[in-house]
Design an enzyme around this catalytic site. Structure first.
Site, PDB file in Angstrom:
ATOM      1  N   GLY A   4      45.115  48.401  46.607  1.00 35.05           N
ATOM      2  CA  GLY A   4      43.966  48.561  47.491  1.00 35.05           C
ATOM      3  C   GLY A   4      42.717  47.910  46.929  1.00 35.05           C
ATOM      4  N   VAL A  15      39.821  49.276  45.955  1.00 32.00           N
ATOM      5  CA  VAL A  15      39.292  49.953  44.770  1.00 32.00           C
ATOM      6  C   VAL A  15      40.260  49.795  43.604  1.00 32.00           C
ATOM      7  CG1 VAL A  15      38.593  52.170  43.792  1.00 32.00           C
ATOM      8  CG2 VAL A  15      37.885  51.555  46.110  1.00 32.00           C
ATOM      9  N   ARG A  70      55.909  49.996  50.322  1.00 35.02           N
ATOM     10  CA  ARG A  70      55.773  48.642  50.895  1.00 35.02           C
ATOM     11  C   ARG A  70      55.192  47.628  49.908  1.00 35.02           C
ATOM     12  NH1 ARG A  70      51.678  51.567  53.396  1.00 35.02           N
ATOM     13  NH2 ARG A  70      49.557  50.792  53.031  1.00 35.02           N
ATOM     14  N   CYS A  87      30.792  57.758  46.888  1.00 30.81           N
ATOM     15  CA  CYS A  87      30.047  56.565  46.471  1.00 30.81           C
ATOM     16  C   CYS A  87      28.542  56.704  46.685  1.00 30.81           C
ATOM     17  CB  CYS A  87      30.571  55.343  47.222  1.00 30.81           C
ATOM     18  SG  CYS A  87      30.698  55.550  49.010  1.00 30.81           S
ATOM     19  N   SER A  96      32.615  48.040  53.871  1.00 27.79           N
ATOM     20  CA  SER A  96      33.701  48.124  52.892  1.00 27.79           C
ATOM     21  C   SER A  96      34.013  49.557  52.519  1.00 27.79           C
ATOM     22  CB  SER A  96      33.358  47.316  51.640  1.00 27.79           C
ATOM     23  OG  SER A  96      32.096  47.691  51.113  1.00 27.79           O
ATOM     24  N   HIS A 126      25.864  49.637  49.238  1.00 29.57           N
ATOM     25  CA  HIS A 126      25.206  50.722  49.959  1.00 29.57           C
ATOM     26  C   HIS A 126      23.732  50.769  49.574  1.00 29.57           C
ATOM     27  CE1 HIS A 126      29.008  51.903  51.373  1.00 29.57           C
ATOM     28  NE2 HIS A 126      29.207  53.021  50.719  1.00 29.57           N
ATOM     29  N   ASN A 161      29.185  49.620  46.208  1.00 32.46           N
ATOM     30  CA  ASN A 161      29.946  50.836  46.511  1.00 32.46           C
ATOM     31  C   ASN A 161      31.378  50.791  46.011  1.00 32.46           C
ATOM     32  OD1 ASN A 161      29.796  48.854  48.820  1.00 32.46           O
ATOM     33  ND2 ASN A 161      31.523  50.077  49.543  1.00 32.46           N
TER      34      ASN A 161
END
Length: 338
Positions: free
Chosen positions: A13, A15, A40, A131, A161, A244, A317
């Site tokens: 992912g 992050v 997957r 965040c 995001s 952010h 963020n």
């Protein structure tokens, strides 16, 4: 220097990828790096420094011999697998909302309440805050320690995001469709995000606030270990890809001037003072991307109350709001406890 076995749950992912980057940039002392994800993604290879590491299945038995497990696989998977990782002997640093308000699990921003890491022994899990809470805490901690804070009023302007890859893609597509004269459609958000501001992050609660807003309220009190501090938040999604921004107004217990706040923040850990408005220097989302520091500027006294301060706070963020904070917790843990 000792080296440690680290696992990343949710490695494929956004992050998870940022965690890989932060481990590299901060030269975390690694013996083994184990990358875990859903079925997957198993077999996919991710580059780390000069090697390619194959992704393995995130499962209950995937944490043998792991010292630190960094989780960014979502709250459901954290609830399913973080206890198993802790039982296997790893300390878990969890980036989801799953454990943040559990009274037995520390909620940590290392620059603010690093001492709370001590509580990891209760469950073997340490929680990463939301965040938007993290960057606010980094900016306010020096002021809180110096003069106390009675009340916080925060309005956030949060990048897409924060909603994941699908939201980034939606903003990109809406911009392309607008430029091409095509009809703009929305699926990730309930309304068009391009050229818009949505005062709606996460679901609405019975009190009229959203879950995101109440996260900021409750997490602030837990991190500051102060249930009496007044906190109110309005969280807004804006058409920005990364970074952010927050408008923060505080009422302090004792008087502090804007100049004194700037002096406090000049050398505060994790902060970069970006405050020269006469020369158009102030924190911008475009300036924070890829940066570890939280940018603070537009510091001024609130003329409507006796002990008021306004400021503008911006941070990446994905980094300080997630991956960097998690790795900093891991660093503090291994330095003191391993």
């Amino acid at each position: 220097m000792s080296a440690y076995n680290v696992a990343i749950a949710g490695a494929t992912g956004a992050v998870g990828g940022a965690m890989l980057d932060v481990l590299k940039r901060r030269d975390f002392p690694l013996k083994e790096l184990r990358l875990l994800a859903s079925e997957r993604s198993v077999g996919k290879k991710l580059k780390f420094k000069d090697q390619e590491i194959e992704v393995q299945l995130l499962s209950e038995d995937a944490f043998t011999d792991i010292d630190v497990a960094l989780f960014s696989a979502g709250a459901t998977r954290s609830l399913d697998f973080a206890p198993a990782a802790a039982k296997a002997g790893a300390v878990v640093v969890d980036n989801s909302s799953a454990f943040r308000m559990d009274p037995e699990i520390p909620l940590v921003v290392p620059e603010v309440n690093g001492h709370a890491i001590d509580q990891y022994t209760k469950r073997g899990i340490i929680a990463n805050p939301n965040c938007s809470t993290i960057q606010m805490m980094v900016a306010l901690k020096p002021i809180y320690d110096k003069v106390g804070i009675k009340r916080i009023v925060v309005s956030t302007y949060q990048a897409v995001s924060g909603s994941g890859a699908s939201a980034i893609a939606e903003l990109q597509k809406q911009a392309e469709d607008y430029a091409a004269g095509k009809e703009i459609t929305a699926s990730v958000y309930p309304h068009q995000i391009l050229f818009n501001c949505l005062p709606h992050i996460d679901s609405f609660l019975d009190n009229g606030y959203t879950k995101e807003e109440m996260k900021m309220v409750n997490e602030t009190r837990k991190i500051f270990e102060n249930d009496s501090i007044g906190v109110t938040a309005t969280t807004v999604r804006v058409p920005v890809f990364y970074g952010h921004s927050e408008s923060i107004n505080i009422e302090t217990e004792n008087k502090i001037s804007a100049a004194e706040v700037k002096e406090l923040l000049q050398n505060a850990p994790g902060v970069k003072l970006t405050d020269d408005p006469q020369n158009n220097v102030y924190p911008l989302a475009t300036d924070c991307t890829g940066k570890f520091e939280t940018l603070v500027g537009r510091i001024r006294e609130d003329e409507s109350i006796a002990n008021g301060i306004n400021m503008w706070v911006v941070s990446d963020n994905i980094l300080k709001g997630a991956a960097l904070n998690a790795v900093q917790i891991a660093e503090a843990f291994v330095q003191k406890y391993k």
